[in-house]
Design an enzyme around this catalytic site. Structure first.
Site, PDB file in Angstrom:
ATOM      1  CG  HIS A  14       3.404   1.935  -5.581  1.00 35.01           C
ATOM      2  ND1 HIS A  14       2.105   1.695  -5.153  1.00 35.01           N
ATOM      3  CD2 HIS A  14       3.300   2.600  -6.746  1.00 35.01           C
ATOM      4  CE1 HIS A  14       1.261   2.200  -6.051  1.00 35.01           C
ATOM      5  NE2 HIS A  14       1.961   2.759  -7.023  1.00 35.01           N
ATOM      6  CD  GLU A  58       6.100  -5.578  -7.082  1.00 30.12           C
ATOM      7  OE1 GLU A  58       5.837  -5.715  -5.879  1.00 30.12           O
ATOM      8  OE2 GLU A  58       5.210  -5.472  -7.946  1.00 30.12           O
ATOM      9  CD  GLU A 107       0.249  13.677  -0.445  1.00 26.79           C
ATOM     10  OE1 GLU A 107      -0.198  13.825  -1.583  1.00 26.79           O
ATOM     11  OE2 GLU A 107       1.053  14.457   0.093  1.00 26.79           O
ATOM     12  CG  ASN A 158       4.706   0.429   0.365  1.00 28.37           C
ATOM     13  OD1 ASN A 158       4.266  -0.707   0.532  1.00 28.37           O
ATOM     14  ND2 ASN A 158       4.193   1.258  -0.549  1.00 28.37           N
TER      15      ASN A 158
HETATM   16  C1  GAR Z   1       2.717  -6.164  -5.135  1.00 26.74           C
HETATM   17  O1  GAR Z   1       2.715  -5.980  -6.535  1.00 26.74           O
HETATM   18  C2  GAR Z   1       2.997  -4.847  -4.421  1.00 26.74           C
HETATM   19  O2  GAR Z   1       3.903  -4.026  -5.109  1.00 26.74           O
HETATM   20  C3  GAR Z   1       1.617  -4.247  -4.408  1.00 26.74           C
HETATM   21  O3  GAR Z   1       0.752  -5.303  -4.110  1.00 26.74           O
HETATM   22  C4  GAR Z   1       1.319  -6.516  -4.629  1.00 26.74           C
HETATM   23  C5  GAR Z   1       1.367  -7.512  -3.493  1.00 26.74           C
HETATM   24  O4  GAR Z   1       1.764  -8.769  -3.962  1.00 26.74           O
HETATM   25  N1  GAR Z   1       1.537  -3.189  -3.438  1.00 26.74           N
HETATM   26  C6  GAR Z   1       0.814  -2.087  -3.601  1.00 26.74           C
HETATM   27  O5  GAR Z   1       0.096  -1.896  -4.562  1.00 26.74           O
HETATM   28  C7  GAR Z   1       0.922  -1.096  -2.461  1.00 26.74           C
HETATM   29  N2  GAR Z   1       0.509   0.218  -2.878  1.00 26.74           N
HETATM   30  P1  GAR Z   1       2.325  -9.847  -2.958  1.00 26.74           P
HETATM   31  O6  GAR Z   1       1.290  -9.978  -1.832  1.00 26.74           O
HETATM   32  O7  GAR Z   1       2.413 -11.095  -3.767  1.00 26.74           O
HETATM   33  O8  GAR Z   1       3.645  -9.363  -2.440  1.00 26.74           O
END
Ligand code: GAR
Length: 230
Positions: free
Chosen positions: A121, A186, A155, A119
């Site tokens: 985050h 990311e 968790e 995943n």
């Molecule tokens: C991203 O920033 C990812 O890290 C976050 O949601 C966004 C999705 O963007 N994920 C979380 O918060 C998971 N806990 P995207 O749909 O453009 O990839």
């Protein structure tokens, strides 16, 4: 089910499914990276718990199998997770990359994919697990924010850390400007970590992920900038 591909000059590519809930920009960066002949993973499917996730259409246009398993049509979390698992198995996936998949998973589902599901985050874990990470980073006054790719455990936002990227927090940042800076990190981090993970470069020992010697540690990021030679 899509046909198996081989890595240029090597063995079979790992079959990867990506889970999304929304726009899917991380999914797009993984799909684009996986188009390289020497990338060790093949994206075989994109699945979403939301039928209206924008990323589904993008994946289909790219020729990737894309489905929704609408969480609203199931009586409870267990039933949804079983349906999702069945769908994942039908795609012949060996690994799962969660990319903005905003559903809590049951321990049962996490267990089915133990050490095979990762995943991303948007924080430097273990700081700021959960939601509203950028608001909370700004409230805490940290000078470095960032993102983490980790193995999924039951968790939420825990599990062996595979990779992190740090970005500076700038004076005047809002949650949106910080989120945009983190998001572009990311998009660079996740494809690299998935490649290492799919190529079997990590060992997980007592919940610590160790990368083999050759795969490198990367450079430090300082904020404010530090003259390291002085
Ligand atoms: C991203 O920033 C990812 O890290 C976050 O949601 C966004 C999705 O963007 N994920 C979380 O918060 C998971 N806990 P995207 O749909 O453009 O990839």
């Amino acid at each position: 089910m899509s046909a198996a591909e081989t890595v240029e000059g090597g063995g079979a590519k790992k079959r990867v499914a990506i889970l999304i809930s929304g726009r899917g920009s991380n999914m797009m960066s993984l799909v684009k990276a996986a188009e390289a002949p020497d990338y060790p993973a093949q994206i075989v499917a994109v699945l979403s718990n939301r039928p209206d996730a924008a990323g589904l259409e993008w994946a289909r246009d790219r020729g990737i199998e894309a489905h929704s398993v609408d969480h609203k049509s199931f009586a409870n979390r267990e039933e949804f997770d079983r349906a999702l698992h069945q769908k994942l198995e039908a795609t012949g996936s060996e690994l799962i990359a969660c990319a903005g998949f905003m559903r809590l998973m049951t321990p049962w589902l996490v267990d089915q994919w133990r050490d095979r599901m990762i995943n991303i985050h948007p924080s430097l874990l273990p700081l700021f697990r959960g939601l509203h990470t950028h608001e909370r980073a700004l409230e805490a006054g940290v000078r470095l924010a960032g993102c983490t790719v980790h193995v999924v455990r039951s968790e939420v936002d825990t599990g062996p850390i595979l990779g992190q990227a740090a970005v500076p927090v700038c004076d005047g940042d809002t949650a949106d400007t910080l989120a945009a800076r983190v998001l572009s990190a990311e998009h660079r981090l996740y494809p690299q970590v998935l490649a290492l993970f799919a190529a079997g470069k990590y060992d997980i020992d007592h919940e610590i992920a160790r990368l083999d010697q050759q795969s490198g540690a990367g450079a430090a990021l300082y904020s404010p900038a530090v003259d390291v030679d002085s």
